[in-house]
Design a protein around this motif. Structure first.
Motif, mmCIF file in Angstrom:
data_model
loop_
_atom_site.group_PDB
_atom_site.id
_atom_site.type_symbol
_atom_site.label_atom_id
_atom_site.label_comp_id
_atom_site.label_asym_id
_atom_site.label_seq_id
_atom_site.Cartn_x
_atom_site.Cartn_y
_atom_site.Cartn_z
ATOM 1 N N GLN A 1 -15.612 10.788 5.312
ATOM 2 C CA GLN A 1 -15.270 9.474 5.860
ATOM 3 C C GLN A 1 -14.793 8.512 4.771
ATOM 4 N N VAL A 2 -15.464 8.485 3.626
ATOM 5 C CA VAL A 2 -15.000 7.570 2.570
ATOM 6 C C VAL A 2 -13.655 8.028 2.021
ATOM 7 N N THR A 3 -13.450 9.330 1.920
ATOM 8 C CA THR A 3 -12.168 9.848 1.433
ATOM 9 C C THR A 3 -11.034 9.479 2.385
ATOM 10 N N ALA A 4 -11.327 9.466 3.692
ATOM 11 C CA ALA A 4 -10.316 9.091 4.679
ATOM 12 C C ALA A 4 -9.937 7.613 4.568
ATOM 13 N N ARG A 5 -10.853 6.776 4.051
ATOM 14 C CA ARG A 5 -10.557 5.355 3.877
ATOM 15 C C ARG A 5 -9.785 5.072 2.585
ATOM 16 N N ALA A 6 -9.792 6.014 1.663
ATOM 17 C CA ALA A 6 -9.242 5.782 0.328
ATOM 18 C C ALA A 6 -7.795 5.285 0.317
ATOM 19 N N PRO A 7 -6.892 5.758 1.201
ATOM 20 C CA PRO A 7 -5.511 5.252 1.141
ATOM 21 C C PRO A 7 -5.384 3.749 1.336
ATOM 22 N N LEU A 8 -6.363 3.111 1.979
ATOM 23 C CA LEU A 8 -6.334 1.656 2.146
ATOM 24 C C LEU A 8 -6.469 0.930 0.813
ATOM 25 N N PHE A 9 -7.017 1.618 -0.182
ATOM 26 C CA PHE A 9 -7.414 0.964 -1.426
ATOM 27 C C PHE A 9 -6.558 1.404 -2.615
ATOM 28 N N ARG A 10 -5.344 1.826 -2.350
ATOM 29 C CA ARG A 10 -4.432 2.178 -3.430
ATOM 30 C C ARG A 10 -3.847 0.915 -4.051
ATOM 31 N N PRO A 11 -3.628 0.895 -5.359
ATOM 32 C CA PRO A 11 -3.062 -0.304 -5.995
ATOM 33 C C PRO A 11 -1.728 -0.744 -5.395
ATOM 34 N N GLU A 12 -0.886 0.213 -5.024
ATOM 35 C CA GLU A 12 0.412 -0.169 -4.474
ATOM 36 C C GLU A 12 0.277 -0.860 -3.116
ATOM 37 N N VAL A 13 -0.774 -0.513 -2.361
ATOM 38 C CA VAL A 13 -1.018 -1.168 -1.073
ATOM 39 C C VAL A 13 -1.483 -2.605 -1.294
ATOM 40 N N GLU A 14 -2.401 -2.791 -2.240
ATOM 41 C CA GLU A 14 -2.873 -4.137 -2.561
ATOM 42 C C GLU A 14 -1.712 -4.992 -3.088
ATOM 43 N N ARG A 15 -0.901 -4.424 -3.975
ATOM 44 C CA ARG A 15 0.233 -5.169 -4.539
ATOM 45 C C ARG A 15 1.205 -5.595 -3.432
ATOM 46 N N ARG A 16 1.514 -4.680 -2.532
ATOM 47 C CA ARG A 16 2.462 -5.001 -1.469
ATOM 48 C C ARG A 16 1.930 -6.108 -0.556
ATOM 49 N N ALA A 17 0.637 -6.051 -0.247
ATOM 50 C CA ALA A 17 0.043 -7.082 0.606
ATOM 51 C C ALA A 17 0.093 -8.442 -0.071
ATOM 52 N N LEU A 18 -0.216 -8.485 -1.366
ATOM 53 C CA LEU A 18 -0.153 -9.738 -2.108
ATOM 54 C C LEU A 18 1.261 -10.299 -2.152
ATOM 55 N N VAL A 19 2.209 -9.446 -2.479
ATOM 56 C CA VAL A 19 3.598 -9.890 -2.592
ATOM 57 C C VAL A 19 4.111 -10.405 -1.256
ATOM 58 N N ASP A 20 3.771 -9.736 -0.166
ATOM 59 C CA ASP A 20 4.217 -10.179 1.163
ATOM 60 C C ASP A 20 3.737 -11.595 1.457
ATOM 61 N N ILE A 21 2.475 -11.879 1.124
ATOM 62 C CA ILE A 21 1.919 -13.212 1.388
ATOM 63 C C ILE A 21 2.555 -14.242 0.461
ATOM 64 N N ILE A 22 2.641 -13.921 -0.828
ATOM 65 C CA ILE A 22 3.185 -14.862 -1.802
ATOM 66 C C ILE A 22 4.625 -15.234 -1.453
ATOM 67 N N GLU A 23 5.445 -14.241 -1.193
ATOM 68 C CA GLU A 23 6.855 -14.521 -0.970
ATOM 69 C C GLU A 23 7.093 -15.199 0.379
ATOM 70 N N ARG A 24 6.216 -14.960 1.332
ATOM 71 C CA ARG A 24 6.351 -15.653 2.616
ATOM 72 C C ARG A 24 6.198 -17.159 2.422
ATOM 73 N N PHE A 25 5.279 -17.582 1.555
ATOM 74 C CA PHE A 25 5.025 -19.012 1.410
ATOM 75 C C PHE A 25 5.904 -19.657 0.351
ATOM 76 N N VAL A 26 6.300 -18.913 -0.661
ATOM 77 C CA VAL A 26 7.219 -19.467 -1.654
ATOM 78 C C VAL A 26 8.609 -19.638 -1.036
ATOM 79 N N CYS A 27 8.973 -18.725 -0.159
ATOM 80 C CA CYS A 27 10.292 -18.781 0.469
ATOM 81 C C CYS A 27 10.349 -19.762 1.642
#
Length: 327
Positions: A300-326
Motif C-alpha cells: 500500500q505505501v509503495t502504491a502511494r509513492a508516485p504521489l511523492f516524486r519530486p517532479e510531481v511536487e515541482r509541477r504542482a508548485l509551478v502550476d500554482i505560482i504561474e497561475r497567480f503571477v500571470c
C-alpha cells in the motif's frame, strides 16, 4: 511574464534548523531554482526588501502572520501564497483564530499538504485551497543486511506534544519475552521536559532508544534498516516523513487522523486510534509476527509513492505560482 521570477519565501524556522518548515522551504527553493526562479528565503523578522518580488510564498499562518501583513502592506499588488501547517489548522485556528484567519484572508491562494485538509477549514476558504504533496528521493541501494537480533520500529520527528512522541515507546513496554521489537526514536526534544521524559523512558524501557537529533542521511539510513515506521501524531499537516517512508517502501503504522489519511488514503490498513497504546501495541506485534499483513502495508505505501516524486511536487508548485503571477 518575466523569464526570471523573484520569489520571497518566508519560513518561521531559522537557518540550520531541521524543523519541517525549514526543510520544506529549502526543498522548494532547490526545486524551483533550476527552472530559473530566483528564490530568497526569509524568516518572519526580516524587513521586506526594497525591491518588489514577483510573489511571496509564506509558510505558517500564525507564526508568519506579522510578516505576511508587513509584506502585503509594502507590496499590496504582489501575489501572496500561504502554506498551511498542521498546527495552523488543528491548533492555532482555534486558539488564535484572529491571526490565522487574517493571514488566510490576506493570501491570494492557500496550499495544503494533504488531501483531507479542506474538511477541517471554514467553507469560505475552499476556493483558495490547492494541494501540494511533499516529495522524497528514493533511498540508495541497500546492502543485504544480516538477520538482526531486533525488529526495529522507527519514529522520526521532534519530540513534542503534537507528535504524541512517546506513544510507540509506551506501546512496547512489557511485551512478551519472545518479542524482538525495539523502538528507535530520532529527533530533537522540543523542550528539556521532553528530553527528560525520553531519558526516563530509556531507563525504564530496554526496548526503547532515543538517539536525538540526526542529519537527514542518518534518518534515511535507519529507514533502510527498520521493519516499519510509526507516525503517532495527534495533529499533522502532511508530514514529509510519510512521503519518505512511502518512497522507501517502509510500512507505516499511523494514528487515524486527517493529516495521515490525506497522504496514505482512506483505505490504508495500518491505522490505529490516536493515543491508544494498546491498539498500537497490537499493530506492532502484528508487524513482527504477521508477514502477510506486513507485506500488505508495504504494497500500500509503495502504491502511494508516485504521489511523492519530486517532479510531481515541482509541477504542482509551478502550476500554482504561474497561475497567480500571470493573473
Amino acid at each position: 511574464m518575466k523569464q526570471r521570477l523573484d520569489i520571497a519565501l518566508i519560513t518561521p524556522a531559522a537557518p540550520g534548523s531541521r524543523a519541517g518548515n525549514r526543510t520544506t522551504a529549502s526543498r522548494w527553493a532547490a526545486l524551483l531554482r533550476p527552472l530559473g526562479y530566483r528564490v530568497t528565503i526569509h524568516v518572519p523578522e526580516d524587513v521586506p526588501t526594497d525591491r518588489a518580488p514577483d510573489l511571496v510564498l509564506a509558510l505558517h499562518a500564525w507564526r508568519s502572520h506579522d510578516a505576511i501583513r508587513a509584506w502585503k502592506q509594502v507590496y499590496p499588488d504582489c501575489p501572496l501564497i500561504l502554506v498551511l501547517t498542521g498546527t495552523d489548522v488543528y491548533r492555532f485556528q482555534f486558539s488564535e483564530p484572529e491571526k490565522v484567519y487574517a493571514s488566510m484572508d490576506l493570501a491570494d491562494a492557500l496550499i495544503g499538504l494533504h488531501d483531507c485538509l479542506e474538511e477541517d477549514l471554514p467553507e469560505r476558504y475552499g476556493p483558495k485551497l490547492h494541494v501540494v504533496h511533499q516529495s522524497a528521493e528514493p533511498l540508495p541501494p541497500q546492502r543485504v543486511q544480516p538477520k538482526r537480533r531486533n525488529v526495529d520500529i522507527l519514529v522520526a520527528g521532534h519530540l513534542r506534544e503534537e507528535k504524541d512522541s512517546l506513544r510507540a515507546a509506551i506501546a512496547v513496554r512489557d511485551l512478551p519475552l519472545d518479542s524482538r521489537l525495539r523502538v528507535i526514536q530520532l529527533g530533537g526534544a522540543h523542550s528539556e521536559e521532553w528530553a527528560e521524559a525520553a531519558r526516563e523512558e530509556m531507563h525504564r524501557n530496554p526496548r526503547y532508544r532515543w538517539l536525538g537529533d540526526q542529519p537527514r542521511w542518518r534518518v534515511r539510513q535507519w529507514m533502510g534498516r527498520a521493519r516499519a515506521m510509526v507516525i503517532s501524531s495527534r495533529m499533522e499537516g502532511g508530514a514529509n516523513v510519510v512521503s519518505e517512508a512511502c518512497v522507501a517502501g517502509l510500512p507505516i503504522v499511523a494514528s487515524d487522523i486527517a493529516g495521515n489519511r490525506g497522504l496514505l488514503g482512506e483505505d490504508y490498513a495500518g491505522y490505529y486510534p490516536v493515543g491508544s497504546s494498546a491498539a498500537l501495541r497490537e499493530c506492532l506485534l502484528r508487524i513482527e509476527r504477521d508477514e502477510v499483513w506486513w507485506r500488505r502495508l508495504r504494497e500500500q505505501v509503495t502504491a502511494r509513492a508516485p504521489l511523492f516524486r519530486p517532479e510531481v511536487e515541482r509541477r504542482a508548485l509551478v502550476d500554482i505560482i504561474e497561475r497567480f503571477v500571470c493573473a
